[in-house]
Each structure stands twice: as C-alpha cells, then as structure tokens.
Design a protein around this motif. Structure first.
Motif, PDB file in Angstrom:
ATOM      1  N   GLN A  67       1.322  -0.923   0.144  1.00 56.46           N
ATOM      2  CA  GLN A  67       0.223   0.029   0.252  1.00 56.46           C
ATOM      3  C   GLN A  67       0.567   1.613  -0.417  1.00 56.46           C
ATOM      4  OE1 GLN A  67      -2.383  -0.465   3.436  1.00 56.46           O
ATOM      5  NE2 GLN A  67      -4.411  -1.397   2.080  1.00 56.46           N
ATOM      6  N   GLY A  68       1.693   1.327  -1.215  1.00 55.56           N
ATOM      7  CA  GLY A  68       2.746   2.711  -1.235  1.00 55.56           C
ATOM      8  C   GLY A  68       3.545   2.622  -0.794  1.00 55.56           C
ATOM      9  N   SER A  69       3.788   1.744  -0.010  1.00 56.60           N
ATOM     10  CA  SER A  69       5.511   1.104  -0.164  1.00 56.60           C
ATOM     11  C   SER A  69       6.016   0.074  -0.593  1.00 56.60           C
ATOM     12  CB  SER A  69       5.734   0.974   1.228  1.00 56.60           C
ATOM     13  OG  SER A  69       4.321  -0.517   1.637  1.00 56.60           O
ATOM     14  N   ARG A  70       7.300  -0.038  -1.126  1.00 56.16           N
ATOM     15  CA  ARG A  70       8.252  -0.909  -1.960  1.00 56.16           C
ATOM     16  C   ARG A  70       7.747  -2.793  -1.264  1.00 56.16           C
ATOM     17  NH1 ARG A  70      13.699   1.805  -4.139  1.00 56.16           N
ATOM     18  NH2 ARG A  70      12.283   3.670  -5.521  1.00 56.16           N
ATOM     19  N   ASP A  71       7.619  -2.294   0.483  1.00 55.35           N
ATOM     20  CA  ASP A  71       7.837  -3.409   0.892  1.00 55.35           C
ATOM     21  C   ASP A  71       6.544  -4.121   1.421  1.00 55.35           C
ATOM     22  OD1 ASP A  71      10.248  -2.098   1.870  1.00 55.35           O
ATOM     23  OD2 ASP A  71       9.711  -1.923   3.797  1.00 55.35           O
ATOM     24  N   LEU A  72       6.703  -5.687   0.434  1.00 57.71           N
ATOM     25  CA  LEU A  72       5.608  -6.370   0.631  1.00 57.71           C
ATOM     26  C   LEU A  72       5.109  -6.906   2.197  1.00 57.71           C
ATOM     27  CD1 LEU A  72       5.677  -8.348  -3.093  1.00 57.71           C
ATOM     28  CD2 LEU A  72       4.929  -6.360  -2.129  1.00 57.71           C
ATOM     29  N   LYS A  73       3.841  -6.998   2.564  1.00 56.69           N
ATOM     30  CA  LYS A  73       3.466  -7.413   4.007  1.00 56.69           C
ATOM     31  C   LYS A  73       1.943  -8.058   3.783  1.00 56.69           C
ATOM     32  CE  LYS A  73       0.615  -3.305   5.091  1.00 56.69           C
ATOM     33  NZ  LYS A  73       0.544  -2.138   6.296  1.00 56.69           N
ATOM     34  N   TRP A  74       1.258  -9.354   4.455  1.00 52.56           N
ATOM     35  CA  TRP A  74       0.324  -9.826   4.375  1.00 52.56           C
ATOM     36  C   TRP A  74      -1.016  -9.119   5.230  1.00 52.56           C
ATOM     37  CZ3 TRP A  74      -0.941 -14.380   1.766  1.00 52.56           C
ATOM     38  CH2 TRP A  74       0.914 -14.838   0.781  1.00 52.56           C
ATOM     39  N   GLY A  75      -1.383  -8.708   4.160  1.00 57.85           N
ATOM     40  CA  GLY A  75      -2.759  -8.514   5.246  1.00 57.85           C
ATOM     41  C   GLY A  75      -3.410  -8.631   4.792  1.00 57.85           C
ATOM     42  N   ARG A  76      -4.776  -7.855   4.577  1.00 58.00           N
ATOM     43  CA  ARG A  76      -6.290  -7.418   4.373  1.00 58.00           C
ATOM     44  C   ARG A  76      -6.212  -6.345   3.602  1.00 58.00           C
ATOM     45  NH1 ARG A  76     -10.544 -10.815   7.584  1.00 58.00           N
ATOM     46  NH2 ARG A  76     -11.582 -11.538   6.264  1.00 58.00           N
ATOM     47  N   PRO A  77      -5.951  -5.876   2.255  1.00 57.58           N
ATOM     48  CA  PRO A  77      -6.209  -4.537   2.000  1.00 57.58           C
ATOM     49  C   PRO A  77      -7.116  -3.871   2.370  1.00 57.58           C
ATOM     50  CG  PRO A  77      -5.406  -6.093   0.630  1.00 57.58           C
ATOM     51  CD  PRO A  77      -5.652  -6.567   1.357  1.00 57.58           C
ATOM     52  N   PHE A  78      -8.339  -4.786   1.881  1.00 60.90           N
ATOM     53  CA  PHE A  78      -9.532  -3.658   1.953  1.00 60.90           C
ATOM     54  C   PHE A  78     -10.028  -4.523   3.606  1.00 60.90           C
ATOM     55  CE2 PHE A  78      -8.852  -7.262  -2.177  1.00 60.90           C
ATOM     56  CZ  PHE A  78      -8.294  -5.829  -2.981  1.00 60.90           C
ATOM     57  N   GLU A  79      -9.761  -3.901   3.964  1.00 58.71           N
ATOM     58  CA  GLU A  79     -10.471  -4.217   5.440  1.00 58.71           C
ATOM     59  C   GLU A  79     -10.672  -2.677   5.784  1.00 58.71           C
ATOM     60  OE1 GLU A  79      -9.962  -6.798   9.241  1.00 58.71           O
ATOM     61  OE2 GLU A  79      -8.075  -5.881   8.026  1.00 58.71           O
ATOM     62  N   ASP A  80     -10.210  -1.938   5.305  1.00 59.61           N
ATOM     63  CA  ASP A  80      -9.887  -0.410   5.904  1.00 59.61           C
ATOM     64  C   ASP A  80     -11.238   0.460   4.976  1.00 59.61           C
ATOM     65  OD1 ASP A  80      -8.052  -0.554   7.912  1.00 59.61           O
ATOM     66  OD2 ASP A  80      -6.033   0.307   5.800  1.00 59.61           O
ATOM     67  N   ASN A  81     -11.521  -0.198   3.719  1.00 60.92           N
ATOM     68  CA  ASN A  81     -12.970   0.675   3.427  1.00 60.92           C
ATOM     69  C   ASN A  81     -13.675  -0.104   3.618  1.00 60.92           C
ATOM     70  OD1 ASN A  81     -10.733   1.721   2.061  1.00 60.92           O
ATOM     71  ND2 ASN A  81     -10.357   0.765   0.300  1.00 60.92           N
ATOM     72  N   LEU A  82     -14.407  -0.772   4.442  1.00 57.97           N
ATOM     73  CA  LEU A  82     -15.573  -1.187   4.699  1.00 57.97           C
ATOM     74  C   LEU A  82     -16.830  -0.209   4.807  1.00 57.97           C
ATOM     75  CD1 LEU A  82     -14.460  -3.312   8.038  1.00 57.97           C
ATOM     76  CD2 LEU A  82     -14.902  -4.482   5.986  1.00 57.97           C
ATOM     77  N   THR A  83     -16.494   1.050   5.263  1.00 59.13           N
ATOM     78  CA  THR A  83     -17.857   1.787   5.082  1.00 59.13           C
ATOM     79  C   THR A  83     -18.217   2.497   3.622  1.00 59.13           C
ATOM     80  OG1 THR A  83     -16.553   3.930   5.021  1.00 59.13           O
ATOM     81  CG2 THR A  83     -17.686   2.852   7.242  1.00 59.13           C
ATOM     82  N   GLU A  84     -17.227   1.756   2.434  1.00 60.68           N
ATOM     83  CA  GLU A  84     -17.663   1.829   1.409  1.00 60.68           C
ATOM     84  C   GLU A  84     -18.004   0.804   0.284  1.00 60.68           C
ATOM     85  OE1 GLU A  84     -13.550   3.175  -1.061  1.00 60.68           O
ATOM     86  OE2 GLU A  84     -13.332   4.614  -0.043  1.00 60.68           O
ATOM     87  N   PHE A  85     -20.315   0.320  -0.083  1.00 64.64           N
ATOM     88  CA  PHE A  85     -20.116   0.300  -1.336  1.00 64.64           C
ATOM     89  C   PHE A  85     -20.717   0.125  -1.703  1.00 64.64           C
ATOM     90  CE2 PHE A  85     -20.121  -1.685   3.186  1.00 64.64           C
ATOM     91  CZ  PHE A  85     -19.962  -3.661   3.151  1.00 64.64           C
ATOM     92  N   GLY A  86     -19.850   1.366  -2.413  1.00 61.70           N
ATOM     93  CA  GLY A  86     -20.612   1.736  -4.127  1.00 61.70           C
ATOM     94  C   GLY A  86     -19.607   1.629  -4.850  1.00 61.70           C
ATOM     95  N   PRO A  87     -18.875   2.449  -6.195  1.00 68.69           N
ATOM     96  CA  PRO A  87     -18.314   1.933  -6.472  1.00 68.69           C
ATOM     97  C   PRO A  87     -16.435   1.350  -6.363  1.00 68.69           C
ATOM     98  CG  PRO A  87     -19.566   4.092  -7.914  1.00 68.69           C
ATOM     99  CD  PRO A  87     -20.589   3.368  -6.914  1.00 68.69           C
ATOM    100  N   GLY A  88     -16.520   2.921  -4.601  1.00 69.03           N
ATOM    101  CA  GLY A  88     -15.124   2.317  -4.093  1.00 69.03           C
ATOM    102  C   GLY A  88     -14.901   1.228  -3.872  1.00 69.03           C
ATOM    103  N   SER A  89     -15.786   0.551  -3.370  1.00 63.18           N
ATOM    104  CA  SER A  89     -15.483  -1.156  -3.127  1.00 63.18           C
ATOM    105  C   SER A  89     -14.867  -2.138  -4.063  1.00 63.18           C
ATOM    106  CB  SER A  89     -17.273  -1.679  -2.252  1.00 63.18           C
ATOM    107  OG  SER A  89     -16.370  -2.698  -1.378  1.00 63.18           O
TER     108      SER A  89
END
Length: 199
Positions: free
Chosen positions: A117-139
């Motif tokens: 997410q904007g950094s060169r380092d790769l990490k394990w996680g859930r990248p979409f977890e922070d956008n839970l309120t976006e259920f429109g086109p942004g989801s």
C-alpha cells in the motif's frame, strides 16, 4: 402433497446445496491449489470458522437425513417424527444462518493476501479491510481495478469472491427450505397420523 412427502422433497433439495457449502468451504483452504497458505497460516478467520462445512454442512445434513427418513414412513403424517423435524429444522436454520453470516463477513473484509500500500515492502494482510464503509463503486467488490493490490496468491480476490458467494447463496437457500420444513413439520404435528386412502 402431505407433510411427509413435502419433508422428502425438502430433504432431496437440501443435499446438493449442502454439498456446495462444504466443497466451497474446503476449497477456500487451498488458494492456488497449494498447501503453503495453510502451513504459513495465511488464511482469513472466516475460512477457519468453517461456516460452510459446519454451519451449512453438518448442521443441515443430519436434519436433512431425518426429513428423508420420516418421508419413508407408512403414514402421511407421523406426529412424533414431524414434531421432531421442527426442532431439527430450527437447528438447520441456525447452522445455515451462521454460514450466511460468516460468508458475508468474508466478502466484506476481503481476502488475506500479500500486498503493498504505497510502499515497496510487501506485507501479508487484508488490504480492503479499511474500506468497509464503501459499498458503492469504491468497494473492491465492484471495482476490479483494486484487485491488483493482492499480489499473492494469484487471483485470490476472485477465488474468495466466487467461493464465499457460493456459500452465501447456498446458505440462503438452506434457510428458506428449512423454514418451509418448520411450517411443514408443525402442520404434520397438528394433523397427526392420517392414513393414505386405499386405492
């Protein structure tokens, strides 16, 4: 159609849906058909909670077998068996509802993957977890361009979407069928044992 025959039809309808729930849940353990992600514990909690295998699977399978068994009795409505089927149908509804809830959460929170997410380092996680309120086109559910955030496992977003959707749809059908059986069981319980007319 008498309550006994209706119970048999519901049981036969439940078996393939149970199969889909269990298989979908088991497949979620093997992204890219590999054991690596199990060994390294790179699975979401929604997969580990076994919503499809336990909730939509075994908690519905045994009641469905009871529904099928009472459909083979000699009488059109065996009171004891039909009353017991109401309890079993309630257990099935609870199990299928559990599967539905876990599957919905799996879709909302998204997959567990290696991402940046904007950094060169790769990490394990859930990248979409922070956008839970976006259920429109942004989801991420509706915006496939976001799927590229997940680098490994390959195609994990589509993999999760398909299998959790299968569980979600299958468990919704199970809830509907088992609710029908609850009503059917009450009718059979109230009507008692009625012999079929001799031909």
């Amino acid at each position: 159609m008498c309550p006994r025959e209706c119970a048999g039809c519901i049981a036969v309808s439940l078996f393939p849906v149970i199969f889909f729930c269990v298989v979908a849940n088991l497949l979620l353990f093997f992204p890219n058909w590999s054991l690596v992600y199990i060994q390294e514990q790179h699975l979401t909690v929604e997969v580990l909670y076994l919503g499809g295998a336990v909730g939509g699977g075994f908690l519905v399978l045994f009641p469905a077998m009871h529904f099928l068994a009472i459909s083979k009795k000699q009488y059109c409505g065996e009171r004891c068996g039909m009353c017991l089927s109401v309890l079993f149908a309630l257990i099935s509804v609870l199990g299928a509802t559990y599967c539905f809830g876990i599957s919905a959460l799996g879709l909302i929170y998204g997959p567990f993957c290696q991402h940046s997410q904007g950094s060169r380092d790769l990490k394990w996680g859930r990248p979409f977890e922070d956008n839970l309120t976006e259920f429109g086109p942004g989801s991420y559910l509706f915006n496939q361009t976001l799927w590229s955030q997940c680098i490994e496992p390959k195609n994990i977003v589509l993999f999760n979407l398909v299998l959790f959707t299968v569980q979600l749809g299958s468990s919704a059908i199970e809830v509907f069928l088992c609710f029908i059986q609850m009503i059917n069981g009450l009718v059979g319980c109230i009507c008692g044992e009625r012999r079929r007319p001799q031909r």
